[in-house]
Write a protein that holds these residues in place. Structure first.
Motif, PDB file in Angstrom:
ATOM      1  N   GLU B 180      -7.596   4.076   6.276  1.00 42.91           N
ATOM      2  CA  GLU B 180      -6.684   3.732   5.189  1.00 42.91           C
ATOM      3  C   GLU B 180      -6.299   2.262   5.258  1.00 42.91           C
ATOM      4  O   GLU B 180      -5.791   1.777   6.262  1.00 42.91           O
ATOM      5  CB  GLU B 180      -5.424   4.588   5.310  1.00 42.91           C
ATOM      6  CG  GLU B 180      -5.598   5.949   4.680  1.00 42.91           C
ATOM      7  CD  GLU B 180      -5.994   5.847   3.226  1.00 42.91           C
ATOM      8  OE1 GLU B 180      -5.497   4.920   2.548  1.00 42.91           O
ATOM      9  OE2 GLU B 180      -6.798   6.682   2.773  1.00 42.91           O
ATOM     10  N   ASN B 182      -4.175   0.847   3.235  1.00 45.18           N
ATOM     11  CA  ASN B 182      -2.798   0.533   2.838  1.00 45.18           C
ATOM     12  C   ASN B 182      -1.764   1.203   3.735  1.00 45.18           C
ATOM     13  O   ASN B 182      -0.781   1.749   3.297  1.00 45.18           O
ATOM     14  CB  ASN B 182      -2.535   0.858   1.370  1.00 45.18           C
ATOM     15  CG  ASN B 182      -2.957   2.251   1.021  1.00 45.18           C
ATOM     16  OD1 ASN B 182      -3.691   2.875   1.764  1.00 45.18           O
ATOM     17  ND2 ASN B 182      -2.480   2.758  -0.096  1.00 45.18           N
ATOM     18  N   THR B 183      -2.022   1.130   5.003  1.00 48.57           N
ATOM     19  CA  THR B 183      -0.998   1.580   5.920  1.00 48.57           C
ATOM     20  C   THR B 183      -0.165   0.381   6.322  1.00 48.57           C
ATOM     21  O   THR B 183      -0.602  -0.746   6.238  1.00 48.57           O
ATOM     22  CB  THR B 183      -1.613   2.170   7.197  1.00 48.57           C
ATOM     23  OG1 THR B 183      -2.485   1.199   7.753  1.00 48.57           O
ATOM     24  CG2 THR B 183      -2.366   3.429   6.901  1.00 48.57           C
ATOM     25  N   THR B 184       1.019   0.672   6.742  1.00 51.88           N
ATOM     26  CA  THR B 184       1.901  -0.402   7.143  1.00 51.88           C
ATOM     27  C   THR B 184       1.753  -0.644   8.630  1.00 51.88           C
ATOM     28  O   THR B 184       1.824   0.264   9.422  1.00 51.88           O
ATOM     29  CB  THR B 184       3.352  -0.005   6.850  1.00 51.88           C
ATOM     30  OG1 THR B 184       3.435   0.273   5.470  1.00 51.88           O
ATOM     31  CG2 THR B 184       4.296  -1.126   7.194  1.00 51.88           C
TER      32      THR B 184
END
Lengths: 598, 205
Positions: B180, B182-184
């Motif tokens: 992923e 768009n993980t932080t």
């Protein structure tokens, strides 16, 4: 065969839960010699996250009671030493109830199945002995592609938390992960919406300033009201004179004096402060402040969720501990502790006696002699695999819902819904976690919320398969009981979108997290609690900090670990082959050197 | 911005003493470390290499000694692009343990992870595992195979350069395990590759 471990340490930690792991990392980080054991073959204890297969094994293992520790007579003791056997009774999981609401591949029409090859993955419980005729198949509709076999087959795509927890963006854990540089071991996803149940339906709570102003259900006057209230909680805090008259009153009583409209009051109480009628004004203000403080740092909401589940986080701390020389050994049972003149001197594990300065024990490894009270904050958990979100949106969401009790005898329930992008489940499914304080048992405690938001009835009455295991007396393992139970709860639906269908559920009760030790407990024995009822990890972080402080009062708690780029390795100045000579001697020097480093 | 186009995470596994750390240090620092103590405090090593005129940054992770009692954290395997399974050609038991390691890899690593089997210590006179046996094993399990000597710097550069080239190839054809994007990552760094600009979530520290 048992591995032989070096037998002298500064700190021995038993159990790999959150608190234990933080303490282990902190001690190792300042150069202490740490041994970290766990009797399980996985990390995390009651904080663990499992894939579907691992969870099945975990459930199976609970049925087999662990081999009890050895007797005093078998232990060689020196003069004036006392041996205390440890017990796992304070980590007992109760009332486990696993239910399937769908059928096996064998029962499904061939056309529906994408994965036509059936595999031979171990089919633990309930073999497919029932048959279904075509009528029943019709009714399966949208879930027909999900069968028990398919879920089992895709077991790796599930990450199922025993104790799911969120992180406040400015909470203790996030700050610690950053300051210690442990953050690099984990990845997070921001919770994308905080939901609340209002006027008979779920709505998204406006969290940011922009959200508040874009919100159409709140009038301009109300928006001003809300901002004003939030600002005063945020800027002044609970000690401000603003709250002087409410020291012994509830948060609700305070809000009632503010002439808020019902909507605004609802947002503040249920979504932001996550408070009940009983919450004190002080707690309410502090919770509101905590929520607001964490806004705007990472995503739309104040919360983060760890990718692959909460069980990753203890492991991050374990990794750091190991990087700084901590010794790790799973599947290693603690038999008991050796006490000498009110000091814990050693542990006995297998054939070995391992001496130590400090002993840090997870609550599953305590000698009953040191326990004063078993605690009351016990936990009811429900885990559900569903076919759609409780609140369908355009994109996948990660949702937090706080649901306050409807009746006086109920407890507020925290609901976290995870989608595939968190790696909690495969595409097309959702994972719903419910948590509340235990009053009776998990299934009964959570029933009012399950019935509100989920359709937890078998898709096909014949398909229901339930296996009930428990360590104590519990619900009768009678299939009919479950079906009747579900039918009792009348449908009050008629809402726009149909509720998510539950494909599989698991109920369980976790032990209390507020165990207290005796006054006479040796001062170098430190207790680490299991998962608590709070939404976040702050309790564990604070407990770890205070344990570390009592062990090493003058030392820094998890100072920043260097990045690889910052480490100048010895010998770097003079590159080139340098392995001639007595390697063994050099090896020793190196170890010593490394130990002195901190 | 750092000056590289690709960032790949490479992890090493295998029994204690097969030379994992030596391989990493030989490659990243050009030296053969005399003892194990030196790994304390070192988490992973970084080396930027050039493949077809592109800068590729390799982040190479070692086991931190957790393999000693078979207690590697699952999180170690997460988000790995390549996995190097190492045995010692002069030590049969390290080869016999390979199936156990494979089981663990199956369980926790992405199924698209690039797998390389490495027989290390070919400088040793007392070989116990013939090359073809290692080759066979690798072939049966869909792995690349290479024999190395960290001590003599044989095939070490080649091992990592081929991994870099292969991963770059995969990244271009989008066959890479997709983590992923768009993980932080709360410290402002991320181990994921590709652009994270359109993820709609902030990466602050």
């Amino acid at each position: 065969m048992e591995d032989y471990l070096p037998n002298e340490y500064d700190v021995v930690v038993v159990g790999t839960g959150m608190t234990e792991s933080i303490v282990a990392a902190a001690a190792s980080r300042i150069g202490k010699k740490v041994l970290h054991l766990d009797s399980d073959e996985y990390y995390g204890g009651l904080w663990a996250t499992f894939n579907f297969d691992g969870l099945q094994k975990w459930i199976e293992d609970l049925k087999v009671s662990k081999s009890s520790a050895k007797d005093v007579s078998e232990v060689d003791l020196e003069l004036e030493e006392k041996f205390l056997k440890t017990s796992n009774e304070y980590s007992t999981v109760e009332n486990i109830e696993e239910t399937w609401y769908i059928s096996n591949d064998a029962d499904l029409p061939v056309v529906s199945s994408k994965d036509t090859q059936t595999d031979s993955t171990g089919d633990g419980s309930g073999s497919g002995d029932e048959k279904s005729d075509d009528d029943k198949v019709e009714k399966k509709e949208n879930v027909k592609q999900w069968s028990i076999d398919r879920i089992r087959k895709e077991y790796r795509k599930f990450n199922i938390d025993l104790a799911p927890k969120l992180l406040f963006a400015r909470g203790e854990l996030v700050e610690l992960l950053i300051s210690s540089n442990i953050a690099r071991y984990a990845e997070f996803r921001a919770v994308s919406r905080v939901a609340t149940f209002m006027d008979g339906k779920l709505t998204q709570v406006p969290c940011s300033r922009a959200d508040v102003f874009a919100n159409k259900t709140v009038s301009v006057v109300e928006k001003r009201m809300l901002m004003q209230l939030l600002t005063s909680c945020m800027e002044q805090g609970a000690d401000s004179p603003e709250f002087d008259g409410f020291r012994d009153k509830t948060f609700l009583e305070y809000l009632n004096t503010k002439n808020l409209t019902p909507i605004v009051q609802h947002y503040v109480v249920q979504a932001i402060a996550m408070a009940t009628e009983k919450t004190s004004c002080r707690d309410g203000v502090n919770r509101t402040k905590h929520f607001l403080n964490s806004l705007g740092r990472y995503g739309n909401t104040p919360f983060l969720w760890p990718m692959y589940g909460s069980g990753e986080l203890p492991q991050c701390f374990c990794r750091l501990c190991a990087v700084f020389g901590g010794v790790y050994c799973l599947k290693r049972q603690l038999d008991g502790v050796v006490i000498h003149k009110n000091k814990c001197k050693a542990i006995i594990s297998g054939k070995q006696r391992i001496s130590l300065e400090h002993l840090v024990l997870g609550q599953g490894h305590l000698p009953p002699e040191v326990v004063a009270s078993e605690g009351e904050q016990r936990i009811s958990r429900g885990i559900f695999i569903t076919d759609k979100s409780i609140m369908q949106g355009e994109k996948e969401n990660l949702t937090l819902l706080y649901y306050p009790p409807e009746q006086p005898d109920q407890e507020p329930v925290t609901l976290i819904e995870l989608g595939p992008s968190t790696n909690a489940c495969p595409q097309g499914l959702f994972m719903v976690h419910m948590t509340c304080k235990r009053t009776t048992n998990a299934k009964e405690d959570l029933a009012y919320v399950v019935n509100k938001f989920l359709k937890a009835e078998p898709l096909d009455p014949l398909a229901i398969r339930s296996s009930i295991h428990s360590h104590t007396q519990t619900v009768s393992p009678d299939k009919r009981h479950i079906q009747e139970g579900d039918q009792d709860n009348r449908e009050e639906s008629t809402e726009e979108s149909p509720k998510p269908q539950v494909l599989w559920s698991l109920y369980l009760n976790l032990p209390a997290s507020d165990i207290k030790l005796n006054e006479s407990t040796p001062s170098n024995l430190h207790l680490c609690s299991g998962p608590d009822l709070e939404l976040d990890f702050d309790f564990a972080v604070n407990q770890a900090k205070s344990i570390f402080e009592s062990m090493y009062p003058d030392k820094d708690f998890l100072p920043r670990a260097p990045d690889p780029e910052e480490i100048v390795l010895e010998g770097e100045e003079a590159p080139g082959p340098k392995f001639e000579g007595d390697t063994e001697a050099e090896e020793k020097q190196d170890v010593e050197k490394a130990e002195k480093e901190d | 911005m750092e000056d590289y186009k690709f960032l790949f995470k490479v992890v090493l596994v295998g029994n204690a003493g097969v030379g994992k750390t030596c391989l990493v240090r030989r490659f990243t620092q050009g030296l053969f470390p005399p003892g194990q103590g030196a790994t304390i405090g070192v988490d992973f090593m970084i080396k930027t290499v050039e493949v077809e005129n592109e800068k590729v940054k390799l982040q190479i992770w070692d086991t931190a000694g957790q393999e000693r009692f078979r207690s590697i954290t699952q999180s170690y395997y997460r988000s790995a692009h390549a996995l190097i399974l190492v045995y010692d050609i002069s030590c049969q038991p390290t080869f016999d343990c390979l199936p156990d390691w494979l089981r663990e890899i199956e369980e926790y690593a992405s199924n698209k992870v690039l797998r390389i089997l490495v027989g290390n210590k070919i400088d040793r006179e007392d070989r116990e595992i013939p090359t073809h046996v290692g080759e066979d094993f690798a072939q049966r399990h869909g792995m690349y195979f290479l024999e190395t000597s960290a001590k003599e710097a044989e095939n070490v550069e080649r091992l990592f350069m081929e991994i870099a080239a292969e991963l770059m190839e995969q990244a271009r054809s989008k066959e890479l395990p997709r983590y992923e994007t768009n993980t932080t990552s709360i410290n402002g760094k991320t181990t994921s590759i590709g652009d994270t600009s359109n993820c709609g979530c902030s990466r602050l520290s």
